[in-house]
Design an enzyme around this catalytic site. Structure first.
Site: not given
Length: 242
Positions: A58, A84, A136, A149, A153
């Site tokens: 992606v 996702n 998240s 991370y 998000k």
């Protein structure tokens, strides 16, 4: 409707794809490897649903455009997009290599952007569509050893709100789901110390299961969620309360 779910070879993505298949949607199952996508697609078909597997990175613009063109050729343009695709990596801030930082943002944020950019024109032309971005709770509260991370998000949540302001009046509803810790390979790969500490923080006292996130996505696509735009729903065991 035609639904594209990225990163659906396992974990939350697979659970979402399976739920949408049970809901009667034709599911385009994406994963980085075709074999992983095919495993989920086969499960959907075994349960009586319709699904086709598509392997694509992606974060690669050409790969995304080619995938969406093939889905459109096979089934029609996606009317539902669930962004996702992602992966986890745990390290103290000073131990995060710039290359890993870039990779996290390439898959989570650039991937979200590219897939949305490829699918949105057909939705706007039809005056109907759903985009669900999987974020998240760490994008809302941060996480130790997860700066890169959590940052990615958080970016997804900001993108969700901004795009919702652009396209809601054109028939496309954009929302996010920000799960807490879910029993997936991504979370299981984190250290036992981190998992024990996080579990102790949760008012519910347990991590969630992937199917519970699939139910939230199913709701957001339904007519019952007609007033939900730019929202971030939190199946997070009480880790974040808004």
């Amino acid at each position: 409707m035609i639904a594209l779910v990225t990163g659906a070879g396992s974990g939350i993505g697979a659970a979402i794809a399976l739920r949408l298949g049970r809901d009667g949607h034709t599911v385009a199952v994406n994963d980085l490897t075709l074999a992983a996508a095919e495993e989920t697609a086969a499960q959907i078909r075994e349960n009586g649903g319709q699904a086709t597997a598509y392997g694509a990175d992606v974060s690669d613009e050409q790969a995304v455009n080619d995938m969406v063109a093939k889905i459109t050729e096979d089934h029609g343009a996606p009317e539902i997009l669930v962004n996702n695709a992602g992966f986890g990596h745990q390290a103290l801030f000073m131990d995060i290599a710039p290359e890993m930082f870039d990779k996290i943002f390439a898959v989570h944020v650039r991937g979200n952007f590219l897939c949305t950019r490829a699918c949105l024109p057909a939705m706007l032309a039809k005056g109907q569509g759903h985009i669900i971005n999987i974020a998240s709770q760490l994008g809302q509260i941060g996480g130790v050893e997860l700066t890169h991370y959590a940052g990615a998000k958080a970016a997804i949540i900001g993108m969700t709100k901004s795009l919702a302001r652009e396209v809601s009046d054109k028939g496309v509803r954009v929302n996010a789901v920000a799960p807490g810790p879910i029993n997936t390979p991504l979370v299981k790969a984190l250290s036992e110390t981190w998992k024990a500490a996080k579990r102790a923080e949760l008012p519910l006292g347990r991590f969630g299961d992937p199917d519970e996130v699939g139910g939230v996505v199913s709701f957001l696509i339904s007519d019952d969620a007609a007033l939900f735009v730019g929202q971030t729903l939190g199946p997070n065991s009480g880790d974040v309360m808004l």
